[in-house]
Design a protein around this motif. Sequence first.
Motif, PDB file in Angstrom:
ATOM      1  N   SER A   4       0.863  -1.271   0.110  1.00  0.00           N
ATOM      2  CA  SER A   4       0.173  -0.022  -0.119  1.00  0.00           C
ATOM      3  C   SER A   4       1.011   1.108  -0.073  1.00  0.00           C
ATOM      4  CB  SER A   4      -1.073  -0.103   1.179  1.00  0.00           C
ATOM      5  OG  SER A   4      -0.229  -0.205   2.463  1.00  0.00           O
ATOM      6  N   ASN A   5       0.385   2.408  -0.591  1.00  0.00           N
ATOM      7  CA  ASN A   5       0.951   3.590  -0.618  1.00  0.00           C
ATOM      8  C   ASN A   5       2.454   3.382  -1.414  1.00  0.00           C
ATOM      9  OD1 ASN A   5       0.901   6.581  -0.320  1.00  0.00           O
ATOM     10  ND2 ASN A   5       2.092   6.234   1.665  1.00  0.00           N
ATOM     11  N   VAL A  13      10.538   3.090   4.408  1.00  0.00           N
ATOM     12  CA  VAL A  13       9.682   2.036   3.897  1.00  0.00           C
ATOM     13  C   VAL A  13       9.541   1.076   5.030  1.00  0.00           C
ATOM     14  CG1 VAL A  13       9.579   0.161   2.193  1.00  0.00           C
ATOM     15  CG2 VAL A  13      10.600   2.156   1.466  1.00  0.00           C
ATOM     16  N   LEU A  14       8.141   0.788   5.026  1.00  0.00           N
ATOM     17  CA  LEU A  14       7.854  -0.180   6.164  1.00  0.00           C
ATOM     18  C   LEU A  14       7.311  -1.656   5.774  1.00  0.00           C
ATOM     19  CD1 LEU A  14       4.923   2.464   7.444  1.00  0.00           C
ATOM     20  CD2 LEU A  14       7.294   2.082   8.641  1.00  0.00           C
ATOM     21  N   ASP A  59       3.474   9.280   5.215  1.00  0.00           N
ATOM     22  CA  ASP A  59       3.486   9.020   3.810  1.00  0.00           C
ATOM     23  C   ASP A  59       4.360   7.884   3.257  1.00  0.00           C
ATOM     24  OD1 ASP A  59       2.136   9.232   1.306  1.00  0.00           O
ATOM     25  OD2 ASP A  59       3.661  11.066   0.889  1.00  0.00           O
ATOM     26  N   ALA A  60       4.255   6.900   3.883  1.00  0.00           N
ATOM     27  CA  ALA A  60       5.517   5.836   3.522  1.00  0.00           C
ATOM     28  C   ALA A  60       4.794   4.547   3.006  1.00  0.00           C
ATOM     29  CB  ALA A  60       6.119   5.198   4.755  1.00  0.00           C
ATOM     30  N   PRO A  61       5.544   4.005   2.141  1.00  0.00           N
ATOM     31  CA  PRO A  61       5.035   2.447   1.446  1.00  0.00           C
ATOM     32  C   PRO A  61       5.219   1.393   2.503  1.00  0.00           C
ATOM     33  CG  PRO A  61       7.069   3.421   0.397  1.00  0.00           C
ATOM     34  CD  PRO A  61       6.819   4.322   1.160  1.00  0.00           C
ATOM     35  N   LEU A  62       4.221   0.638   2.429  1.00  0.00           N
ATOM     36  CA  LEU A  62       4.068  -0.633   3.164  1.00  0.00           C
ATOM     37  C   LEU A  62       3.749  -1.793   2.763  1.00  0.00           C
ATOM     38  CD1 LEU A  62       3.478  -1.784   6.189  1.00  0.00           C
ATOM     39  CD2 LEU A  62       1.097  -0.973   6.069  1.00  0.00           C
ATOM     40  N   VAL A  63       4.794  -2.727   3.139  1.00  0.00           N
ATOM     41  CA  VAL A  63       4.439  -4.131   2.608  1.00  0.00           C
ATOM     42  C   VAL A  63       4.046  -4.986   3.728  1.00  0.00           C
ATOM     43  CG1 VAL A  63       5.536  -5.981   1.267  1.00  0.00           C
ATOM     44  CG2 VAL A  63       6.246  -3.642   0.915  1.00  0.00           C
ATOM     45  N   GLU A  64       3.166  -5.784   3.505  1.00  0.00           N
ATOM     46  CA  GLU A  64       2.351  -6.532   4.762  1.00  0.00           C
ATOM     47  C   GLU A  64       2.417  -8.126   4.207  1.00  0.00           C
ATOM     48  OE1 GLU A  64      -2.124  -5.882   5.474  1.00  0.00           O
ATOM     49  OE2 GLU A  64      -1.028  -3.839   4.924  1.00  0.00           O
ATOM     50  N   SER A  65       2.621  -9.028   5.167  1.00  0.00           N
ATOM     51  CA  SER A  65       2.251 -10.168   4.748  1.00  0.00           C
ATOM     52  C   SER A  65       0.762 -10.570   5.053  1.00  0.00           C
ATOM     53  CB  SER A  65       3.008 -11.228   5.762  1.00  0.00           C
ATOM     54  OG  SER A  65       2.754 -12.430   5.600  1.00  0.00           O
ATOM     55  N   TYR A 115       6.176 -12.554  -0.875  1.00  0.00           N
ATOM     56  CA  TYR A 115       6.143 -11.400  -0.040  1.00  0.00           C
ATOM     57  C   TYR A 115       7.668 -10.688  -0.203  1.00  0.00           C
ATOM     58  CZ  TYR A 115       6.753  -9.149   4.729  1.00  0.00           C
ATOM     59  OH  TYR A 115       6.986  -8.357   5.507  1.00  0.00           O
ATOM     60  N   HIS A 116       8.531 -11.616  -0.056  1.00  0.00           N
ATOM     61  CA  HIS A 116       9.796 -11.088  -0.140  1.00  0.00           C
ATOM     62  C   HIS A 116      10.089 -10.317  -1.653  1.00  0.00           C
ATOM     63  CE1 HIS A 116      11.408 -12.023   3.906  1.00  0.00           C
ATOM     64  NE2 HIS A 116      10.887 -12.870   3.592  1.00  0.00           N
ATOM     65  N   ALA A 117       9.439 -11.080  -2.575  1.00  0.00           N
ATOM     66  CA  ALA A 117       9.714 -10.333  -3.958  1.00  0.00           C
ATOM     67  C   ALA A 117       9.100  -9.034  -4.025  1.00  0.00           C
ATOM     68  CB  ALA A 117       9.085 -11.377  -4.991  1.00  0.00           C
ATOM     69  N   ALA A 118       7.809  -9.029  -3.342  1.00  0.00           N
ATOM     70  CA  ALA A 118       7.184  -7.563  -2.989  1.00  0.00           C
ATOM     71  C   ALA A 118       8.023  -6.555  -2.594  1.00  0.00           C
ATOM     72  CB  ALA A 118       5.736  -7.667  -2.639  1.00  0.00           C
ATOM     73  N   ILE A 119       8.640  -6.835  -1.387  1.00  0.00           N
ATOM     74  CA  ILE A 119       9.777  -5.949  -0.873  1.00  0.00           C
ATOM     75  C   ILE A 119      10.765  -5.753  -1.751  1.00  0.00           C
ATOM     76  CG2 ILE A 119      11.055  -5.635   1.077  1.00  0.00           C
ATOM     77  CD1 ILE A 119       9.484  -7.368   2.716  1.00  0.00           C
ATOM     78  N   ASP A 120      11.450  -6.562  -2.277  1.00  0.00           N
ATOM     79  CA  ASP A 120      12.646  -6.382  -3.422  1.00  0.00           C
ATOM     80  C   ASP A 120      11.960  -5.372  -4.353  1.00  0.00           C
ATOM     81  OD1 ASP A 120      14.935  -7.645  -2.807  1.00  0.00           O
ATOM     82  OD2 ASP A 120      14.173  -9.497  -3.422  1.00  0.00           O
ATOM     83  N   ALA A 121      10.854  -5.579  -5.109  1.00  0.00           N
ATOM     84  CA  ALA A 121      10.392  -4.954  -6.048  1.00  0.00           C
ATOM     85  C   ALA A 121      10.066  -3.126  -5.791  1.00  0.00           C
ATOM     86  CB  ALA A 121       8.952  -5.229  -6.497  1.00  0.00           C
ATOM     87  N   VAL A 122       9.662  -3.077  -4.310  1.00  0.00           N
ATOM     88  CA  VAL A 122       9.526  -1.663  -3.784  1.00  0.00           C
ATOM     89  C   VAL A 122      10.797  -1.019  -3.638  1.00  0.00           C
ATOM     90  CG1 VAL A 122       8.896  -0.147  -1.868  1.00  0.00           C
ATOM     91  CG2 VAL A 122       7.352  -1.893  -2.972  1.00  0.00           C
ATOM     92  N   LEU A 123      11.801  -1.685  -3.259  1.00  0.00           N
ATOM     93  CA  LEU A 123      13.128  -1.453  -2.815  1.00  0.00           C
ATOM     94  C   LEU A 123      13.791  -0.943  -4.241  1.00  0.00           C
ATOM     95  CD1 LEU A 123      14.336  -3.264   0.332  1.00  0.00           C
ATOM     96  CD2 LEU A 123      13.065  -1.052   0.089  1.00  0.00           C
ATOM     97  N   THR A 124      13.709  -1.852  -5.359  1.00  0.00           N
ATOM     98  CA  THR A 124      14.439  -1.803  -6.436  1.00  0.00           C
ATOM     99  C   THR A 124      13.821  -0.413  -7.142  1.00  0.00           C
ATOM    100  OG1 THR A 124      14.860  -4.238  -6.714  1.00  0.00           O
ATOM    101  CG2 THR A 124      14.896  -2.915  -8.612  1.00  0.00           C
TER     102      THR A 124
END
Length: 245
Positions: A4-5, A13-14, A59-65, A115-124
């Motif tokens: 989200s966001n 990044v959360l 106003d931070a991105p959040l990736v949640e399992s 889940y980890h791919a989603a974090i990777d994608a946001v950070l990349t």
Amino acid sequence: MIVSNREGTSPFVLVCDHASNRIPPQYGDLGLTDAERASHIAWDPGALPLSQALRDLLDAPLVESTVSRLIIDANRDHDAPDLIWTLSEATRIAANENLSASERQFRIANYHQPYHAAIDAVLTERQRAGRETILVCVHSFTPVYLGKARPWPIGLIHGTDQRFTRALFEALKGEAPEMNVGWNEPYAALNGVTLTLEKHGDIRGLDATMIELRNDEIQTPDGVAQWAERLGRCLARARQALRQG
């Protein structure tokens, strides 16, 4: 997983590894009671509301399992003995005993890796855009574990690089000197609990930290709001301290 966001303007990044106690329908109730499936053995109570409040505040991105750690623990490596729990504190999870290799791989492929791919994608995406990024992993812990009280309302855990975590510690103590802020409490990297911090923070060379809130501190909306505001201020101060240093 849910992102989200994604385009949030914050440098933070959360991520929330244990945001959900959802058990996919094919696993039934894992032989556990309603109370057990609602308890800390299934997720980190309060961690998602806190993460969402910080997301909105910063106003931070959040990736949640979106799956219970009773199915697979998103904060453990693939070869970790507790990747799929069979005993959590004093609760036996018999349905997870003697899993086949194919079932283990199914859970990794369908719940852990996405889940980890989603974090990777946001950070990349942020790296390619040249955006400053500080990774913040949000967890909660129980007031009592195996009969032993835990005195810290909050604990901070660092990976290989402890500078941002130290700056956050100093910011929290500066705001509330009397607060018992745990340093590598109630867990530390040596306990094998920092996969997400190391995999997405240390390996990328990012400033990063892992925050553990005692879950009785964030049981109510007021508690969540108070901690989100405090952490929002202290995260910003920690960032500023590092940039000035």
